[in-house]
Design a protein around this motif. Structure first.
Motif, PDB file in Angstrom:
ATOM      1  N   ALA A  34     -22.298 -14.009  84.005  1.00 50.57           N
ATOM      2  CA  ALA A  34     -22.595 -15.034  83.001  1.00 50.57           C
ATOM      3  C   ALA A  34     -21.408 -15.364  82.111  1.00 50.57           C
ATOM      4  CB  ALA A  34     -23.771 -14.567  82.131  1.00 50.57           C
ATOM      5  N   MET A  35     -20.608 -14.344  81.743  1.00 52.84           N
ATOM      6  CA  MET A  35     -19.562 -14.590  80.742  1.00 52.84           C
ATOM      7  C   MET A  35     -18.192 -14.082  81.152  1.00 52.84           C
ATOM      8  SD  MET A  35     -20.814 -11.760  77.871  1.00 52.84           S
ATOM      9  CE  MET A  35     -22.457 -12.419  77.756  1.00 52.84           C
ATOM     10  N   GLY A  36     -18.037 -13.615  82.372  1.00 55.05           N
ATOM     11  CA  GLY A  36     -16.727 -13.204  82.845  1.00 55.05           C
ATOM     12  C   GLY A  36     -16.240 -11.915  82.200  1.00 55.05           C
ATOM     13  N   ASP A  37     -14.915 -11.845  81.978  1.00 58.12           N
ATOM     14  CA  ASP A  37     -14.302 -10.614  81.449  1.00 58.12           C
ATOM     15  C   ASP A  37     -14.758 -10.264  80.038  1.00 58.12           C
ATOM     16  OD1 ASP A  37     -12.943 -10.422  83.796  1.00 58.12           O
ATOM     17  OD2 ASP A  37     -11.071 -11.296  83.044  1.00 58.12           O
ATOM     18  N   THR A  38     -15.367 -11.217  79.342  1.00 57.61           N
ATOM     19  CA  THR A  38     -15.814 -10.961  77.958  1.00 57.61           C
ATOM     20  C   THR A  38     -16.799  -9.800  77.893  1.00 57.61           C
ATOM     21  OG1 THR A  38     -15.573 -13.319  77.502  1.00 57.61           O
ATOM     22  CG2 THR A  38     -16.827 -12.033  75.909  1.00 57.61           C
ATOM     23  N   VAL A  39     -17.559  -9.581  78.959  1.00 65.14           N
ATOM     24  CA  VAL A  39     -18.561  -8.519  78.944  1.00 65.14           C
ATOM     25  C   VAL A  39     -17.905  -7.152  78.794  1.00 65.14           C
ATOM     26  CG1 VAL A  39     -18.635  -8.145  81.454  1.00 65.14           C
ATOM     27  CG2 VAL A  39     -20.663  -7.696  80.067  1.00 65.14           C
ATOM     28  N   PHE A  40     -16.687  -6.970  79.295  1.00 66.83           N
ATOM     29  CA  PHE A  40     -16.008  -5.679  79.163  1.00 66.83           C
ATOM     30  C   PHE A  40     -15.609  -5.411  77.712  1.00 66.83           C
ATOM     31  CE2 PHE A  40     -15.076  -6.971  83.594  1.00 66.83           C
ATOM     32  CZ  PHE A  40     -15.777  -5.966  84.237  1.00 66.83           C
ATOM     33  N   GLN A  41     -15.199  -6.468  76.992  1.00 63.75           N
ATOM     34  CA  GLN A  41     -14.902  -6.336  75.569  1.00 63.75           C
ATOM     35  C   GLN A  41     -16.173  -5.976  74.803  1.00 63.75           C
ATOM     36  OE1 GLN A  41     -12.874  -9.815  74.113  1.00 63.75           O
ATOM     37  NE2 GLN A  41     -11.612 -10.013  75.960  1.00 63.75           N
ATOM     38  N   LEU A  42     -17.281  -6.628  75.174  1.00 65.98           N
ATOM     39  CA  LEU A  42     -18.573  -6.338  74.538  1.00 65.98           C
ATOM     40  C   LEU A  42     -18.958  -4.876  74.760  1.00 65.98           C
ATOM     41  CD1 LEU A  42     -21.238  -7.416  73.188  1.00 65.98           C
ATOM     42  CD2 LEU A  42     -22.063  -7.830  75.513  1.00 65.98           C
ATOM     43  N   PHE A  43     -18.770  -4.387  75.961  1.00 68.22           N
ATOM     44  CA  PHE A  43     -19.128  -3.012  76.302  1.00 68.22           C
ATOM     45  C   PHE A  43     -18.305  -2.015  75.487  1.00 68.22           C
ATOM     46  CE2 PHE A  43     -18.763   0.851  78.833  1.00 68.22           C
ATOM     47  CZ  PHE A  43     -20.078   1.097  79.188  1.00 68.22           C
ATOM     48  N   VAL A  44     -16.987  -2.231  75.407  1.00 66.83           N
ATOM     49  CA  VAL A  44     -16.118  -1.317  74.666  1.00 66.83           C
ATOM     50  C   VAL A  44     -16.442  -1.333  73.174  1.00 66.83           C
ATOM     51  CG1 VAL A  44     -13.732  -0.865  73.992  1.00 66.83           C
ATOM     52  CG2 VAL A  44     -14.262  -1.454  76.361  1.00 66.83           C
ATOM     53  N   GLN A  45     -16.630  -2.544  72.625  1.00 63.81           N
ATOM     54  CA  GLN A  45     -16.933  -2.655  71.193  1.00 63.81           C
ATOM     55  C   GLN A  45     -18.250  -1.959  70.852  1.00 63.81           C
ATOM     56  OE1 GLN A  45     -16.848  -6.860  70.515  1.00 63.81           O
ATOM     57  NE2 GLN A  45     -14.609  -7.001  70.608  1.00 63.81           N
ATOM     58  N   ARG A  46     -19.259  -2.133  71.700  1.00 63.45           N
ATOM     59  CA  ARG A  46     -20.552  -1.507  71.417  1.00 63.45           C
ATOM     60  C   ARG A  46     -20.462   0.017  71.531  1.00 63.45           C
ATOM     61  NH1 ARG A  46     -24.541  -1.556  68.109  1.00 63.45           N
ATOM     62  NH2 ARG A  46     -26.448  -0.637  68.930  1.00 63.45           N
ATOM     63  N   THR A  47     -19.711   0.491  72.515  1.00 62.64           N
ATOM     64  CA  THR A  47     -19.537   1.939  72.656  1.00 62.64           C
ATOM     65  C   THR A  47     -18.896   2.528  71.405  1.00 62.64           C
ATOM     66  OG1 THR A  47     -19.274   1.697  75.053  1.00 62.64           O
ATOM     67  CG2 THR A  47     -18.532   3.760  74.061  1.00 62.64           C
ATOM     68  N   TYR A  48     -17.868   1.853  70.904  1.00 62.68           N
ATOM     69  CA  TYR A  48     -17.193   2.354  69.698  1.00 62.68           C
ATOM     70  C   TYR A  48     -18.132   2.311  68.495  1.00 62.68           C
ATOM     71  CZ  TYR A  48     -13.972   2.721  65.776  1.00 62.68           C
ATOM     72  OH  TYR A  48     -13.367   3.105  64.622  1.00 62.68           O
ATOM     73  N   SER A  49     -18.889   1.219  68.332  1.00 65.70           N
ATOM     74  CA  SER A  49     -19.768   1.082  67.162  1.00 65.70           C
ATOM     75  C   SER A  49     -20.874   2.121  67.180  1.00 65.70           C
ATOM     76  CB  SER A  49     -20.363  -0.328  67.109  1.00 65.70           C
ATOM     77  OG  SER A  49     -21.219  -0.560  68.211  1.00 65.70           O
ATOM     78  N   VAL A  50     -21.388   2.475  68.369  1.00 67.10           N
ATOM     79  CA  VAL A  50     -22.422   3.505  68.458  1.00 67.10           C
ATOM     80  C   VAL A  50     -21.850   4.865  68.086  1.00 67.10           C
ATOM     81  CG1 VAL A  50     -23.865   4.804  70.078  1.00 67.10           C
ATOM     82  CG2 VAL A  50     -23.907   2.316  70.109  1.00 67.10           C
ATOM     83  N   MET A  51     -20.683   5.195  68.626  1.00 62.74           N
ATOM     84  CA  MET A  51     -20.090   6.506  68.372  1.00 62.74           C
ATOM     85  C   MET A  51     -19.646   6.679  66.919  1.00 62.74           C
ATOM     86  SD  MET A  51     -20.573   7.752  71.254  1.00 62.74           S
ATOM     87  CE  MET A  51     -20.828   7.239  72.949  1.00 62.74           C
ATOM     88  N   SER A  52     -19.426   5.575  66.211  1.00 61.48           N
ATOM     89  CA  SER A  52     -18.991   5.672  64.817  1.00 61.48           C
ATOM     90  C   SER A  52     -20.097   5.303  63.828  1.00 61.48           C
ATOM     91  CB  SER A  52     -17.784   4.748  64.587  1.00 61.48           C
ATOM     92  OG  SER A  52     -18.120   3.398  64.863  1.00 61.48           O
ATOM     93  N   SER A  53     -21.337   5.209  64.299  1.00 67.89           N
ATOM     94  CA  SER A  53     -22.453   4.809  63.442  1.00 67.89           C
ATOM     95  C   SER A  53     -22.794   5.895  62.425  1.00 67.89           C
ATOM     96  CB  SER A  53     -23.688   4.498  64.303  1.00 67.89           C
ATOM     97  OG  SER A  53     -24.833   4.341  63.503  1.00 67.89           O
ATOM     98  N   ASP A  54     -22.863   5.514  61.161  1.00 69.50           N
ATOM     99  CA  ASP A  54     -23.233   6.466  60.112  1.00 69.50           C
ATOM    100  C   ASP A  54     -24.675   6.942  60.272  1.00 69.50           C
ATOM    101  OD1 ASP A  54     -20.754   6.341  58.970  1.00 69.50           O
ATOM    102  OD2 ASP A  54     -21.268   4.752  57.557  1.00 69.50           O
ATOM    103  N   VAL A  55     -25.559   6.056  60.742  1.00 74.03           N
ATOM    104  CA  VAL A  55     -26.971   6.408  60.897  1.00 74.03           C
ATOM    105  C   VAL A  55     -27.151   7.412  62.024  1.00 74.03           C
ATOM    106  CG1 VAL A  55     -29.277   5.528  61.445  1.00 74.03           C
ATOM    107  CG2 VAL A  55     -27.761   4.209  59.958  1.00 74.03           C
TER     108      VAL A  55
END
Length: 438
Positions: A34-55
């Protein structure tokens, strides 16, 4: 394509593929289409945000606290002390089991651990005392599931992170519903035993406390330390003195000191606790990563709008929408764990809450009550199977299923009671923090 993506996920799920990696594979695969290479950026960003979540930092800390308490043999001491205190009440062993489950569940929140340990400790004790097998099985299974609802519930942390609701307010909102459900269980046991005393014969004098001092000493050396630890953790969170992560860290340290004080802490038990904590935390984090990527691509492909338009097109009232969602969650509880329900399927319903003017705080507690039924309802009820795994051979799974059915109806009754009187859950967060419950 969004609908195909969802159907493919359900099909792979039924085939037994690992859920977190199935979500990630489908999200990346359809996302690349659906969105090409952008999905890999989305995957990396979400992985980082989960691992650094204060909650989410509080999840491994609460799990570590629970595993330490579980391995410190505190449950055995706790059950015996409450048994002595409840010795003169009808069905005292069953009441002691429920009280122990409620308190121990607040320390662990791990249904399988509580049901298994109580199945090894309390279930044989009740059978030896002549208690009805079905009643005993129902008490252990129902009591072991209370950790899903009673704070500091890991389920509420995940719901808060998913729905964007304050975990502090969720804990405050869950306090009285959890107390209500535990009280309803105990009231049912007392009424059943009063109507039919043969279900739970009175304990012989040799198994009761010889004096009030013996009861007080037993409670002071087992019940009181764990109760102080849990009340301190919850009090700090609800009172606003500490964040859930800070309170969880203090709770983990307190559990460590308790294990040392009871002389039960060994390197092997510490290693097991660390390993189990790391394994469970990794599962939760990768589920969050996979569900976010899947949900983002699903919405990008138009799948979310299809679901929303379909439900809105049904022209449901708020109560009909709540009934529909709770039935779906009830059915999903058979093949899925509560973690998958929270992070995968609830995000489909959450955007619709504002359309039906439903408070997400209220909805979260209703879901927590409902998930109790998922662990209790045949044919794929996990709690009875946990108990069957440690029960004596002569106890059949059908007897356990029959025993949990009255408690299943009690949970449904508590859900109806909570819907009729939302203040059971919403009064405390509104009183403590003012304004709306959100």
């Amino acid at each position: 394509m969004g609908v195909i993506m969802l159907a493919l996920f359900v099909g792979l799920l039924l085939l037994g593929f690992p859920i977190a990696f199935t979500l990630m594979a489908l999200g990346v695969g359809f996302g690349y289409y659906a969105m090409g290479d952008t999905v890999f950026q989305l995957f990396v960003q979400r992985t980082y945000s989960v691992m650094s979540s204060d909650v989410l930092i509080s999840v491994p800390l609460f799990l570590f606290m629970g595993y330490l308490v579980e391995r410190a043999n505190i449950l055995d001491r706790l059950f015996k002390s409450i048994q002595l205190a409840a010795g003169g009440l009808p069905g005292s062993l069953a009441l002691a089991t429920l009280a122990t489950c409620a308190l121990f569940a607040t320390a662990t929140g791990i249904v399988g651990a509580v049901v298994t340990l109580m199945g090894l400790l309390a279930f044989p004790a009740m059978l030896r005392a002549g208690y009805d097998t079905r009643l005993s099985a129902g008490v252990v299974c129902a009591g072991g599931c209370l950790g899903i609802l009673i704070p500091p519930s890991v389920m509420l942390i995940l719901y808060g992170a998913t729905a964007g609701v304050s975990v502090v307010k969720l804990y405050a909102a869950a306090f009285f519903p959890g107390l209500m459900l535990a009280t309803l269980y105990m009231a049912y046991v007392i009424i059943r035993v009063l109507l039919n005393p043969s279900l739970a014969p009175k304990l012989p004098p040799s198994e009761r406390a010889s004096s009030y001092f013996a009861v007080l000493w037993a409670l002071a050396t087992s019940f009181l330390p764990l109760a102080l630890l849990i009340s301190g953790v919850l009090g700090a969170i609800i009172g606003g003195y500490a964040t859930p992560s800070e309170a969880a860290a203090v709770g983990a340290m307190g559990a460590f000191l308790l294990a040392v004080a009871y002389r039960q802490l060994t390197f092997e038990k510490l290693r097991e606790s660390v390993y189990l904590t790391a394994r469970a935390s990794a599962m939760v984090c990768w589920l969050f990563v996979g569900s976010f990527v899947f949900s983002a691509v699903f919405a990008y492909l138009g799948g979310q709008s299809v679901v929303e338009n379909f439900i809105i097109g049904l022209d449901l009232t708020p109560i009909q929408f709540l009934i529909l969602t709770q039935i779906i969650i009830f059915v999903l509880g058979w093949p899925l764990e509560w973690t998958e329900i929270i992070v995968i399927f609830l995000p489909i319903f959450l955007p619709l809450l504002s359309h039906f003017n439903i408070d997400p705080l209220f909805f979260g507690i209703l879901v927590a009550l409902n998930i109790q039924t998922s662990f209790l309802s045949p044919p794929v009820a996990m709690a009875p199977f946990y108990l069957k795994g440690v029960a004596p051979k002569h106890v059949s799974i059908n007897e356990i299923f029959a025993g949990v059915m009255p408690f299943l109806f009690i949970v449904i009754f508590s859900m109806a009671l909570y819907y009729a009187f939302p203040a059971i859950g919403l009064w405390l967060p509104n009183y403590m923090y003012g304004g709306g419950a959100q």
